[in-house]
Design a protein around this motif. Structure first.
Motif, PDB file in Angstrom:
ATOM      1  N   ASN A  89     -18.879   2.218  40.375  1.00  0.00           N
ATOM      2  CA  ASN A  89     -18.133   0.969  40.209  1.00  0.00           C
ATOM      3  C   ASN A  89     -17.798   0.704  38.746  1.00  0.00           C
ATOM      4  OD1 ASN A  89     -17.959  -0.796  42.897  1.00  0.00           O
ATOM      5  ND2 ASN A  89     -19.908   0.313  42.944  1.00  0.00           N
ATOM      6  N   LEU A  90     -18.695   1.016  37.834  1.00  0.00           N
ATOM      7  CA  LEU A  90     -18.400   0.793  36.415  1.00  0.00           C
ATOM      8  C   LEU A  90     -17.288   1.703  35.934  1.00  0.00           C
ATOM      9  CD1 LEU A  90     -21.970   0.352  34.862  1.00  0.00           C
ATOM     10  CD2 LEU A  90     -20.320  -1.404  35.476  1.00  0.00           C
ATOM     11  N   PHE A  91     -17.374   2.992  36.259  1.00  0.00           N
ATOM     12  CA  PHE A  91     -16.324   3.919  35.843  1.00  0.00           C
ATOM     13  C   PHE A  91     -14.995   3.619  36.544  1.00  0.00           C
ATOM     14  CE2 PHE A  91     -19.738   7.287  34.808  1.00  0.00           C
ATOM     15  CZ  PHE A  91     -19.853   6.777  33.527  1.00  0.00           C
ATOM     16  N   ASP A  92     -15.071   3.099  37.770  1.00  0.00           N
ATOM     17  CA  ASP A  92     -13.845   2.774  38.493  1.00  0.00           C
ATOM     18  C   ASP A  92     -13.123   1.607  37.819  1.00  0.00           C
ATOM     19  OD1 ASP A  92     -12.129   3.203  40.886  1.00  0.00           O
ATOM     20  OD2 ASP A  92     -12.723   1.137  41.327  1.00  0.00           O
ATOM     21  N   ASP A 132     -27.389  18.792  30.670  1.00  0.00           N
ATOM     22  CA  ASP A 132     -26.807  19.087  31.985  1.00  0.00           C
ATOM     23  C   ASP A 132     -26.542  17.826  32.786  1.00  0.00           C
ATOM     24  OD1 ASP A 132     -29.428  18.378  32.345  1.00  0.00           O
ATOM     25  OD2 ASP A 132     -29.812  19.838  33.930  1.00  0.00           O
ATOM     26  N   VAL A 133     -26.362  16.698  32.110  1.00  0.00           N
ATOM     27  CA  VAL A 133     -26.226  15.436  32.825  1.00  0.00           C
ATOM     28  C   VAL A 133     -24.983  15.409  33.709  1.00  0.00           C
ATOM     29  CG1 VAL A 133     -24.982  14.333  30.910  1.00  0.00           C
ATOM     30  CG2 VAL A 133     -26.294  12.923  32.521  1.00  0.00           C
ATOM     31  N   MET A 134     -23.928  16.122  33.323  1.00  0.00           N
ATOM     32  CA  MET A 134     -22.700  16.114  34.133  1.00  0.00           C
ATOM     33  C   MET A 134     -22.914  16.759  35.492  1.00  0.00           C
ATOM     34  SD  MET A 134     -20.514  14.448  32.454  1.00  0.00           S
ATOM     35  CE  MET A 134     -19.161  14.763  33.563  1.00  0.00           C
ATOM     36  N   GLU A 135     -23.845  17.684  35.560  1.00  0.00           N
ATOM     37  CA  GLU A 135     -24.125  18.332  36.841  1.00  0.00           C
ATOM     38  C   GLU A 135     -24.840  17.402  37.810  1.00  0.00           C
ATOM     39  OE1 GLU A 135     -26.269  21.891  36.072  1.00  0.00           O
ATOM     40  OE2 GLU A 135     -24.794  22.686  34.646  1.00  0.00           O
ATOM     41  N   LEU A 136     -25.391  16.307  37.296  1.00  0.00           N
ATOM     42  CA  LEU A 136     -26.098  15.359  38.147  1.00  0.00           C
ATOM     43  C   LEU A 136     -25.174  14.331  38.776  1.00  0.00           C
ATOM     44  CD1 LEU A 136     -29.138  14.609  35.782  1.00  0.00           C
ATOM     45  CD2 LEU A 136     -29.002  16.325  37.579  1.00  0.00           C
ATOM     46  N   LYS A 173     -19.303  13.776  42.781  1.00  0.00           N
ATOM     47  CA  LYS A 173     -17.912  14.171  42.540  1.00  0.00           C
ATOM     48  C   LYS A 173     -17.026  12.955  42.305  1.00  0.00           C
ATOM     49  CE  LYS A 173     -14.159  16.927  44.516  1.00  0.00           C
ATOM     50  NZ  LYS A 173     -13.732  17.763  45.667  1.00  0.00           N
ATOM     51  N   ARG A 174     -17.237  11.895  43.062  1.00  0.00           N
ATOM     52  CA  ARG A 174     -16.406  10.688  42.920  1.00  0.00           C
ATOM     53  C   ARG A 174     -16.672  10.006  41.573  1.00  0.00           C
ATOM     54  NH1 ARG A 174     -19.156   5.688  46.195  1.00  0.00           N
ATOM     55  NH2 ARG A 174     -21.315   6.097  45.615  1.00  0.00           N
ATOM     56  N   VAL A 175     -17.912  10.093  41.088  1.00  0.00           N
ATOM     57  CA  VAL A 175     -18.246   9.503  39.790  1.00  0.00           C
ATOM     58  C   VAL A 175     -17.669  10.350  38.659  1.00  0.00           C
ATOM     59  CG1 VAL A 175     -20.132   8.798  38.255  1.00  0.00           C
ATOM     60  CG2 VAL A 175     -20.336   8.464  40.731  1.00  0.00           C
ATOM     61  N   LYS A 176     -17.812  11.661  38.812  1.00  0.00           N
ATOM     62  CA  LYS A 176     -17.329  12.574  37.776  1.00  0.00           C
ATOM     63  C   LYS A 176     -15.814  12.468  37.604  1.00  0.00           C
ATOM     64  CE  LYS A 176     -19.391  16.478  37.928  1.00  0.00           C
ATOM     65  NZ  LYS A 176     -19.787  17.875  38.267  1.00  0.00           N
ATOM     66  N   SER A 177     -15.097  12.221  38.697  1.00  0.00           N
ATOM     67  CA  SER A 177     -13.634  12.147  38.620  1.00  0.00           C
ATOM     68  C   SER A 177     -13.160  10.902  37.877  1.00  0.00           C
ATOM     69  CB  SER A 177     -13.032  12.159  40.033  1.00  0.00           C
ATOM     70  OG  SER A 177     -13.433  10.996  40.751  1.00  0.00           O
TER      71      SER A 177
END
Length: 502
Positions: free
Chosen positions: A168-171, A190-194, A197-201
């Motif tokens: 919700n924050l990134f959105d 390696d935080v991006m791997e955690l 997919k919807r958050v990373k986008s």
């Protein structure tokens, strides 16, 4: 406060001031100018221009990630009225990993508890949208700029929980619902791997790295990074030195501030600007937050100059430099270094008005390698450890007085005779074990200049080795830890150690 104050009062005031500076001054950020400018630009554009951004500050523990953000907010507060133009919300992944707890904290930091009341929301997004709508004002219904600081960012990304908060924050940063800057701090590469997919986008993939060996910019040119030893020596001087401005007697009240604040204040800004020791001063904001009046720290200028000269000489002492170098090799964590200095400053008193080099070396040794002595004790034979226990009990009985071999042997023999399972050991073997303890510096000979057996006197060399006085050179806490975790330690020896000495 009287014009002339005693040295005892000045030492107490110095101790109080230094403790405040070490603990509360969380805006002192050095080096990494490029990274600092990057974060500064992101937050400033969010507050002034209403843009939305997201970024991750990545670096090892103690590298200054949180201090970097606090330093930027402190500098921005001098240019922008953050209190009225923006809302700063800080969350910690160790505490606010649950969505309900996070929402409750967000609501409290937005000061919207009364607006929410007893309302029930179906989803996290509905609750957050309601909070944002409460912040809208003006004819265009624009919302205040918000800066979210998510410490321990990786703790919000556990696979066992849905990443609703992050989503919700990134959105919101992708919509025009509200200007928002989301800054996360983490020590995981390696935080991006955690991330889901919807958050990373929806994340901007902007990473800001803080490493101690990075090059720095000097006058627009890249220069080699300063060694950790130089940085910590400089930090030691900054945190332990006193500002010369508080030693002046011409500190006056500022009518403008008194009128604006409605309370007594001190015109110290002008003094700081013209003072070479401004790096040693606690920011006025930190003092006001702690509700401390700067006027109580009016010290004698000569006393402050003498104190600062002592700190400068202390930082150049070989033993202190060696200890700081050891600290850099083992830990290299600024927060732990601050904790070490806090312990040292806390021991200042009228009876001990100055910091000695031994205070710094002993505290660093205790912090950096406390397990070394424990492992050394655990490497001893059963006989050698028994002699250490006998000496500990004897020193407790005689109120810490040193003991010789005959006294230790008497206590050990008394224990061995009371336990039939203990193997009888010849006296020469016990004496050899006692000498081994001395070689390992677990026990040290007593050298007292007031004794008739002065170390410089030839009479001392004529004392039989069985009657030379020794004292324990290891802390009791280390002996407790060694006995507790000693493998294959006979039960009777463990009971003997834990029994109270009468």
């Amino acid at each position: 406060m009287p014009e002339m104050i005693g040295d005892n009062v000045q030492i107490k005031l110095i101790r109080k001031y230094l403790k405040l500076k070490i603990v509360e001054n969380n805006v002192l950020f050095r080096n990494h100018n490029q990274e600092k400018c990057h974060v500064y630009d992101i937050i400033k554009r969010t507050i002034l221009q209403g843009e939305s951004h997201s970024a991750l500050v990545i670096g090892p523990r103690g590298s200054g990630k949180t201090t970097l953000i606090n330093s930027v907010l402190h500098e921005l507060s001098k240019e922008v009225d953050i209190a009225s133009d923006a809302i700063i919300i800080k969350l910690n992944g160790l505490v606010h990993h649950d969505d309900k707890i996070a929402l409750k904290s967000i609501t409290a930091q937005m000061q919207l508890e009364n607006a929410v009341g007893d309302r029930v929301f179906g989803t996290f997004a509905e609750n957050l949208s309601f909070l944002l709508s409460c912040l809208q004002s003006g004819a265009d219904r624009r919302c205040k700029s918000m800066v979210f600081v998510l410490e321990e960012f990786d703790m919000f990304c556990h696979s066992g929980r849905t990443q609703t908060l992050l989503y919700n924050l990134f959105d919101i940063t992708h919509t025009k619902q509200a200007p928002m800057c989301v800054l996360g701090t983490t020590n995981r590469l390696d935080v991006m791997e955690l991330l889901e997919k919807r958050v990373k986008s929806r994340f901007s993939h902007r990473h800001i790295f803080l490493f101690s060996n990075q090059n720095v910019e000097v006058d627009g040119r890249e220069a080699p990074a300063r060694s950790p030893l130089e940085l910590y020596k400089e930090l030691l001087v900054i945190l332990l030195s006193m500002p010369a401005c508080i030693g002046r007697r011409d500190v006056e009240e500022t009518p403008r501030r008194r009128k604006a604040k409605g309370k007594t204040s001190v015109n110290i800004d002008e003094l700081i600007q013209t003072d070479d020791s401004s790096n040693y001063t606690i920011p006025i904001e930190d003092l006001e937050r702690c509700k401390v009046d700067i006027k109580q720290f009016r010290l004698d200028s000569a006393f402050i100059a003498d104190w600062n000269t002592h700190i400068q000489a202390l930082a150049a002492t070989d033993s202190v430099v060696d200890s700081i170098e050891k600290f850099c090799y083992y830990i290299n964590n600024e927060q732990i270094f601050r904790d070490i200095l806090f312990q040292i400053v806390s021991h200042l008193s009228p009876n001990k008005p100055y910091i000695d080099a031994t205070d710094i070396t002993a505290t660093i040794d205790k912090t950096v390698a406390p397990e070394h002595r424990v492992k050394l004790l655990q490497s001893l034979s059963i006989l050698e450890l028994s002699l250490v226990i006998a000496m500990k009990h004897g020193m407790e009985i005689f109120d810490g007085q040193p003991m010789n071999f005959e006294m230790v042997l008497h206590r050990y023999t008394k224990f061995a005779n009371a336990n039939s399972s203990t193997q009888t050991v010849p006296r020469p073997v016990i004496l050899k074990a006692f000498e081994h303890l001395q070689a390992l510096e677990i026990i040290l000979p007593v050298r007292n200049s007031d004794s008739i057996y002065n170390a410089s006197d030839t009479t001392a060399s004529r004392v039989q080795k069985e009657y030379k006085l020794y004292t324990l050179a290891v802390p009791i806490e280390d002996i407790n830890e060694a006995v507790k975790n000693f493998k294959a330690l006979p039960t009777e020896i463990s009971h003997w150690y834990n029994n109270s000495v009468v």
